[in-house]
Structures are given as structure tokens and as C-alpha cells.
Write an enzyme that holds these catalytic residues in place. Structure first.
Site, PDB file in Angstrom:
ATOM      1  N   SER A  58       0.842  -1.195   0.000  1.00 14.44           N
ATOM      2  CA  SER A  58       0.000   0.000   0.000  1.00 14.44           C
ATOM      3  C   SER A  58       0.878   1.246   0.000  1.00 14.44           C
ATOM      4  O   SER A  58       1.673   1.433  -0.920  1.00 14.44           O
ATOM      5  CB  SER A  58      -0.986  -0.051   1.174  1.00 14.44           C
ATOM      6  OG  SER A  58      -1.991   0.917   1.040  1.00 14.44           O
TER       7      SER A  58
ATOM      8  N   ASP B 143     -10.316  -3.574  -5.682  1.00 11.10           N
ATOM      9  CA  ASP B 143      -9.545  -2.502  -5.055  1.00 11.10           C
ATOM     10  C   ASP B 143      -9.536  -1.322  -6.022  1.00 11.10           C
ATOM     11  O   ASP B 143      -9.066  -1.456  -7.151  1.00 11.10           O
ATOM     12  CB  ASP B 143      -8.113  -2.969  -4.786  1.00 11.10           C
ATOM     13  CG  ASP B 143      -7.269  -1.937  -4.042  1.00 11.10           C
ATOM     14  OD1 ASP B 143      -7.742  -0.796  -3.854  1.00 11.10           O
ATOM     15  OD2 ASP B 143      -6.135  -2.283  -3.663  1.00 11.10           O
TER      16      ASP B 143
ATOM     17  N   HIS C 237      -8.501  -4.606  -0.823  1.00 16.65           N
ATOM     18  CA  HIS C 237      -7.230  -3.934  -0.522  1.00 16.65           C
ATOM     19  C   HIS C 237      -6.488  -4.562   0.655  1.00 16.65           C
ATOM     20  O   HIS C 237      -5.267  -4.681   0.608  1.00 16.65           O
ATOM     21  CB  HIS C 237      -7.487  -2.449  -0.248  1.00 16.65           C
ATOM     22  CG  HIS C 237      -6.231  -1.641  -0.104  1.00 16.65           C
ATOM     23  ND1 HIS C 237      -5.454  -1.283  -1.189  1.00 16.65           N
ATOM     24  CD2 HIS C 237      -5.601  -1.135   0.986  1.00 16.65           C
ATOM     25  CE1 HIS C 237      -4.414  -0.584  -0.770  1.00 16.65           C
ATOM     26  NE2 HIS C 237      -4.468  -0.484   0.554  1.00 16.65           N
TER      27      HIS C 237
END
Length: 323
Positions: A160, A255, A285
Site C-alpha cells: 500500500s 480494489d 485492498h
């Protein structure tokens, strides 16, 4: 395709980002504790590896903490620098999910892992975290032999926000003349902080992260909206991506950041940078943390390990047998 029950339960349990009326430090504490509870419910702990030591990374402006994971007392092992996620304002090497990832990759890929405790926004906005991570990479390479690693076989990766930072550090390493990287591993990467790519993804809300939540992270991280167009904040917008290390990009089907990874893969391929892109069906995610309850999350991690082994082996072979 509908979500598996394990993924749906995770989304139903996952807390929000907390009240903006609370001080940042208090919000961090609440959310980090929630992260550890979630991992206890959905993740699979990994036993400690041969050695796990906190070290001090020296850098201009003060020291940083990093955690070094070693799979054995062997020397000359590949080196992997890991950057945690958390939207640039959350996260730590101490989180249980990050600890488990680093242990697994250290053990199964047979490499030394250096997990970086970079400074967080908004106290330390862009580009401070990028520079921290670059400084940690340089430290890891300079001290590689002390920690049992080979300074010529080095990869970087992140999850991320950590994937954003890893991509930015790869750009910096190219533009500043090193250290040389054999691989960049980008997991669920946000690579365009203008959020234009995220808005164009066609993935709606209800999947663990939204445009509004990512806007909160960007607002905390960036000094001004203009920073969103800086390649070190938005690597997807870099003017030139030729000369970057090979990439492994792993995205989740559900996502809204998936398109960031897909478009970056397209740009890298167009510049003749080797890329392996994989979009995991049914994933959201945060699904890579569901190693205890959702088998595809374990596949996700096995794939990262395989890419590290391959990337490190290819580099080691190249170094040992130059053309």
C-alpha cells in the site's frame, strides 16, 4: 464475482480511520491496536526467525529505527528492504501483520529483511518519508556484510503506502546512481496521489478503501495539492521509467487502486522494464492479511516469496557471471 465469506467478514469487522476530532497520536494508537486485533482474528502468526534485531539507521536529520530479520547465521544472503503500509500516517514495523510478513519472507525466501520505521505524516510530510526510506536502503547496503547480506543482491518492496514509497525509492536510486536494485515488489500500490487513476478504476465503495479515505491520507501526507504531481509522490506520473529495476506488482480485483498498478505495469513494459503483474480474484485492498482464514492470501505471500527468490537468484547469477 461475489466476495468470499472470509473476505466479507473481514470488511464487516475492519474499523474506520477514527474521528478526525481526535489528536493524530491518539488516532494512531487506536487504529494500530485495531490492526493487531484484526490480525489476531484473520491472520496466521509466523514464528520468529533466527535473529530479529532493532538497529539505528544513521541519516542526516537524526536516526531512524529499522528491524533486521536474518534466516540463519549464513553470510552473503540476498537483502530485501521492506516498507510497511498505513496511508503514510499510520503503521509500524511493530504491527503483527508486518512482523508476520517480514518473518515469512525472510525464512521462505532465504534473505535478510530490513523493515524500516520511516517517519509518518502529518508531522513529517512528503518528501521526508521517501528520503527516510532511501536513507535506510543506503544504510542496509553499506552495512550489508555486518547483517549477513550481499550488498550486490538487493531488492525493495512495500504494501500500500509502502509500495508507493518503494516505487519512489527505486526512482531515486536510479536517478542518484544507486544502490542498484534487482527487483521492486509493489503490493496494492497507490501510485497516483492526484487520485485521478483511482477515480477511473470503476471499483466502487465497500471494498476496504475509498477515494475519500485515500484523499484523507494524501491530504495528511502532501504539503500542498501540487505535490501530488511530483513523481516521488506519484510514481505513475514519472516522466521517464526506463532504467528502473524489474517489478512484481500484485493487485486486488476489488480494489479501486488496482488501476494504479495496472497502468504502472503498462508504463514499465513500454519502457522495456520486466514486469510481472498479477490481479488476485476476489481480493480487496487488505485481503493479503487474511492468511489464517482465506487461502488465496497465503497464495499471495507464496507468490511474493517466489518472486524474491527468482529476482535474487537472477541478480546473483548476473553478478557471478558478468557478460
Amino acid at each position: 464475482m461475489s466476495l468470499d465469506e472470509a473476505v466479507r467478514r473481514f470488511l464487516d469487522t475492519k474499523p474506520d480511520s477514527g474521528s478526525p476530532r481526535l489528536p493524530i497520536g491518539e488516532r494512531r494508537s487506536i487504529i494500530n491496536q485495531g490492526s493487531d486485533r484484526l490480525f489476531g482474528m484473520f491472520g496466521e502468526p509466523v514464528a520468529a526467525v533466527y535473529a530479529e534485531d532493532d538497529v539505528e539507521v544513521t541519516r542526516a536529520g537524526g536516526p531512524l529505527r529499522a528491524r533486521v530479520y536474518r534466516p540463519s547465521d549464513a553470510t552473503g544472503l540476498p537483502l530485501h528492504v521492506f516498507l510497511h503500509g498505513g496511508g503514510f500516517w499510520l503503521g509500524s514495523v511493530d504491527e503483527r501483520v508486518n512482523e508476520a510478513m517480514c518473518r515469512q519472507r525472510c525464512r521462505d525466501a532465504g534473505c535478510v529483511v530490513v523493515a524500516v520505521e520511516y517517519r509518518l505524516a502529518p508531522e513529517h510530510p512528503f518528501p521526508a518519508p521517501v528520503e527516510d526510506c532511501y536513507a535506510a536502503l543506503r544504510w542496509a547496503v553499506e552495512h550489508a556484510r555486518e547483517i549477513g547480506a550481499d550488498p550486490a543482491v538487493v531488492s525493495i518492496g512495500g504494501v500500500s503506502a509502502g509500495a508507493n514509497l518503494a516505487a519512489a525509492v527505486a526512482l531515486l536510486a536510479r536517478d542518484r546512481g544507486g544502490p542498484a536494485l534487482c527487483l521492486q515488489v509493489l503490493e496494492v500500490p497507490p501510485l497516483d496521489l492526484t487520485l485521478d487513476t483511482m477515480r477511473a478504476s470503476g471499483v466502487g465503495g465497500g471494498y476496504g478503501i475509498t477515494v475519500d479515505e485515500m484523499r484523507l491520507c494524501a491530504d495528511l501526507y502532501l504539503r500542498s495539492p501540487a505535490d501530488a504531481r511530483d513523481p516521488l509522490a506519484s510514481p505513475l506520473l514519472a516522466g521517464e521509467v526506463a532504467g528502473l529495476p524489474p517489478a512484481r506488482i500484485q493487485c486486488a480485483q476489488f480494489d479501486p487502486l488496482r488501476l494504479d498498478g495496472e497502468r504502472y505495469a503498462q508504463r514499465l513494459r513500454a519502457a522495456e522494464v520486466p514486469v510481472a503483474l498479477h490481479v488476485y480474484p476476489g481480493a480487496v485492498h487488505g485481503a493479503l492479511a487474511l492468511t489464517g482464514t482465506w487461502p488465496p492470501a497465503r497464495t499471495w505471500h507464496r507468490d511474493v516469496v517466489a518472486s524474491l527468490r527468482e529476482g535474487h537468484t537472477n541478480r546473483a547469477t548476473h553478478v557471478a557471471h558478468p557478460q
